[in-house]
Design an enzyme around this catalytic site. Structure first.
Site, PDB file in Angstrom:
ATOM      1  N   HIS A 106       0.827  -1.208   0.000  1.00  0.00           N
ATOM      2  CA  HIS A 106       0.000   0.000   0.000  1.00  0.00           C
ATOM      3  C   HIS A 106       0.859   1.256   0.000  1.00  0.00           C
ATOM      4  CE1 HIS A 106       0.503  -0.845   4.387  1.00  0.00           C
ATOM      5  NE2 HIS A 106       0.625   0.461   4.490  1.00  0.00           N
ATOM      6  N   HIS A 113       3.976   7.119   3.657  1.00  0.00           N
ATOM      7  CA  HIS A 113       4.910   6.010   3.461  1.00  0.00           C
ATOM      8  C   HIS A 113       4.441   5.066   2.363  1.00  0.00           C
ATOM      9  CE1 HIS A 113       2.175   4.200   6.590  1.00  0.00           C
ATOM     10  NE2 HIS A 113       2.365   3.090   5.901  1.00  0.00           N
ATOM     11  N   GLU A 139       7.744   1.094   4.878  1.00  0.00           N
ATOM     12  CA  GLU A 139       7.240   0.056   5.771  1.00  0.00           C
ATOM     13  C   GLU A 139       7.470  -1.292   5.083  1.00  0.00           C
ATOM     14  OE1 GLU A 139       2.972   0.224   6.326  1.00  0.00           O
ATOM     15  OE2 GLU A 139       3.032  -1.078   8.072  1.00  0.00           O
TER      16      GLU A 139
HETATM   17 CO    CO Z   1       1.228   1.324   6.286  1.00  0.00          CO
END
Ligand code: CO
Length: 134
Positions: free
Chosen positions: A7, A79, A130
């Protein structure tokens, strides 16, 4: 080592307005908001055919994204999340390459109930990364 883009996270000042923008203006499928008190955020996921967009809004006092919103009043990209098969192996390789892991270096349980780590933006082209074990 990294696999699919899981994502892209965007911090937003108004979750309802952002959900409406994605659902109505952009015609995407969006989930209902979910509070994640352990992470200090409320999330909405935009489901796209090949990935997800994570809309984030601060929840409670001391939210880790409160400062970001102060500095980016209209919101912004926060992020990107890449998938890895083995998060501890990924961490050890990154550390051996000189990359910095945020926090204590131990994986935490992320928004999808899977182990995640965050990497220092200065080591990755100015972008917070991440990693999520899938
Ligand atoms: Co995230």
């Amino acid at each position: 080592m990294i696999g699919r883009l899981n994502h892209v996270a965007i911090v937003v000042p108004d979750l309802e307005a952002a959900s409406k923008t994605y659902a109505t203006t952009l015609g995407a499928q969006v989930t209902a908001p979910v509070d994640l008190p352990d992470h200090g955020v409320t999330t909405v996921f935009v489901e796209l055919p090949n990935t997800k967009i994570e809309l984030l809004h601060p929840l409670g006092e001391g939210s880790p994204i409160a400062k970001f919103l102060e500095n980016n009043a209209s919101g912004g990209m926060h992020h990107v999340c890449y998938e890895v098969d083995d998060i501890l192996a990924a961490r050890d390789k990154l550390v051996s390459e000189g990359a910095r892991i945020l926090g204590d270096g131990e994986p935490k349980t992320g928004a999808h109930g899977k182990p995640v780590l965050f990497l220092h933006p200065k080591d990755f082209c100015g972008t917070l990364v991440e990693l999520e074990q899938v």
